[in-house]
Design an enzyme around this catalytic site. Structure first.
Site, short mmCIF file in Angstrom:
data_model
loop_
_atom_site.label_atom_id
_atom_site.label_comp_id
_atom_site.label_asym_id
_atom_site.label_seq_id
_atom_site.Cartn_x
_atom_site.Cartn_y
_atom_site.Cartn_z
N ARG A 56 -1.70 29.43 34.49
CA ARG A 56 -2.28 28.84 35.69
C ARG A 56 -2.58 29.84 36.79
O ARG A 56 -3.67 29.85 37.36
CB ARG A 56 -1.32 27.80 36.31
N THR A 57 -1.58 30.64 37.13
CA THR A 57 -1.74 31.50 38.30
C THR A 57 -2.88 32.49 38.07
O THR A 57 -3.77 32.65 38.90
CB THR A 57 -0.42 32.24 38.59
N LYS A 87 3.93 54.13 29.00
CA LYS A 87 4.15 55.58 28.95
C LYS A 87 5.18 56.02 29.99
O LYS A 87 5.49 57.20 30.09
CB LYS A 87 2.83 56.31 29.21
N ARG A 109 1.60 40.19 39.49
CA ARG A 109 2.80 39.49 38.99
C ARG A 109 3.66 40.53 38.27
O ARG A 109 3.16 41.27 37.42
CB ARG A 109 2.45 38.36 38.03
N HIS A 142 7.21 33.25 44.91
CA HIS A 142 5.89 32.93 44.36
C HIS A 142 5.14 32.19 45.47
O HIS A 142 4.93 30.97 45.41
CB HIS A 142 6.07 32.06 43.12
C1 NCD Z 1 6.02 29.46 37.48
C2 NCD Z 1 6.35 30.95 37.62
O1 NCD Z 1 5.69 31.80 37.02
O2 NCD Z 1 7.26 31.21 38.38
N1 NCD Z 1 4.78 29.23 36.85
C3 NCD Z 1 3.65 29.16 37.62
O3 NCD Z 1 3.21 30.15 38.16
N2 NCD Z 1 3.07 27.96 37.80
C4 NCD Z 1 7.12 28.64 36.93
C5 NCD Z 1 7.75 29.01 35.63
O4 NCD Z 1 7.35 29.94 34.95
O5 NCD Z 1 8.70 28.31 35.27
#
Ligand code: NCD
Length: 319
Positions: A56-57, A87, A109, A142
């Site tokens: 999703r993100t 590396k 991320r 997040h």
């Molecule tokens: C979440 C995350 O990555 O923290 N997912 C997301 O971005 N919607 C939740 C999860 O992974 O449980």
């Protein structure tokens, strides 16, 4: 306004409300005509740099950028395997190099808490002006998920967030979305919270201190049955298997206490809403998906509109 998005703490109530309003306008326009915002951010580009899995993100950021007319000329969904991290390159060096290619935004991320802040520092050290958006840093935060969560709550409750009772359940220790959403909700009035989790996965001291400072009332429970009936919002989460001892994970799964199914939903108010950042594993039964209270697919869709609003805000285009 901050150039970077690192913590949900950066967003005050006014900014959150403006983003929500902006996202609503975008939603209507995008649903009518996908090309409405194309061209607005032409010439600007984004690099998605993902060291942890994401559906999703990453995709909603990429689609949001595209629908705003930005390009995504490069990026990786698996930097842990397909970048020079393999590396032995440090995050700081990678950011220093990528920032030198003049992206307007790097969406990052990473599996380590504090990574987004380190990336900001690396850009500063190199004299670069790219914006960093934290798309999840280990068990840290997040923030953009919290923005789409609060937007969803606002939409589902006719823009009335003050006074809601929010029950958070599942993995509150390692689940970063809860760490960010509690920070955002703490900016509203008379919001109360319950944290339902096994003791090993309860909400941390840092969040509790913050809630105490802001005089937000909250309770901590191990038994979901005690609080589900009082909830306006049930915010359920996945046990973060990848961040814990496998024995603990197996134990929690075997007990099956943190599971929302038909029986649990029957205990909830008819006006309640169930949110989940997704992905779900087994903690929410698919049998409840068609219940009008189940808002998690609407929530995921909202991620697109909120991320478009955020990109436009960061790159200075108002509604
Ligand atoms: C979440 C995350 O990555 O923290 N997912 C997301 O971005 N919607 C939740 C999860 O992974 O449980």
């Amino acid at each position: 306004m901050d150039r970077h998005v690192i913590s949900a703490e950066q967003f005050d109530r006014k900014r959150i409300e403006m983003l929500c309003e902006h996202a609503s306008t975008i939603r209507v326009n995008v649903q009518r005509q996908k090309t409405h915002y194309m061209g607005d951010l032409t010439g600007k580009f984004i690099i998605p740099l993902f060291y942890e899995p994401s559906t999703r993100t990453r995709m909603s950021f990429q689609i949001a950028a595209h629908l705003c007319g930005m390009t995504i000329p490069a990026g990786t969904e698996n930097a842990r395997e397909f970048s020079s991290a393999v590396k032995g390159e440090t995050l700081e060096d990678t950011i220093g190099v990528l920032g030198g290619y003049h992206p307007d935004v790097i969406v990052l991320r990473h599996h380590e808490e504090g990574a987004a802040m380190r990336a900001v520092q690396a850009l500063k050290d190199h004299g670069l002006d790219t914006a960093i958006i934290n798309a999840g840093d280990g068990k840290g935060e997040h923030p953009t998920q919290a923005l789409l969560d609060v937007y969803t709550i606002s939409e589902e409750f006719e823009h009335q967030i003050d006074g809601l009772h929010v029950v958070f359940g599942g993995d509150l220790k390692y689940g970063r979305t809860v760490h960010s959403l509690t920070r955002v909700l703490a900016k509203f009035d008379r919001v109360s919270m319950s944290f339902v989790a096994p003791e090993e996965l309860q909400i941390g001291e840092d969040i509790r201190q913050l809630l105490d400072q802001r005089e937000i009332s909250y309770t901590m429970e191990t038994n979901p049955q005690k609080v589900l009936g009082e909830a306006d919002v049930v915010y359920w989460t996945r046990v973060q298997k990848e961040r814990m001892d496998p024995k603990l994970y197996d134990e929690i799964e075997r007990e099956g206490t943190y599971h929302i199914g038909v029986a649990e939903v029957q205990k909830m108010k008819t006006s309640a809403r169930i949110l989940h950042p997704l992905p779900r594993v087994k903690e929410i039964d698919t049998k409840i998906d068609q219940d009008p209270r189940a808002a998690y697919f609407r929530q995921a869709q909202n991620g697109l509109y909120v991320r478009m609003a955020l990109l436009r805000e960061l790159l200075s285009i108002s509604a």
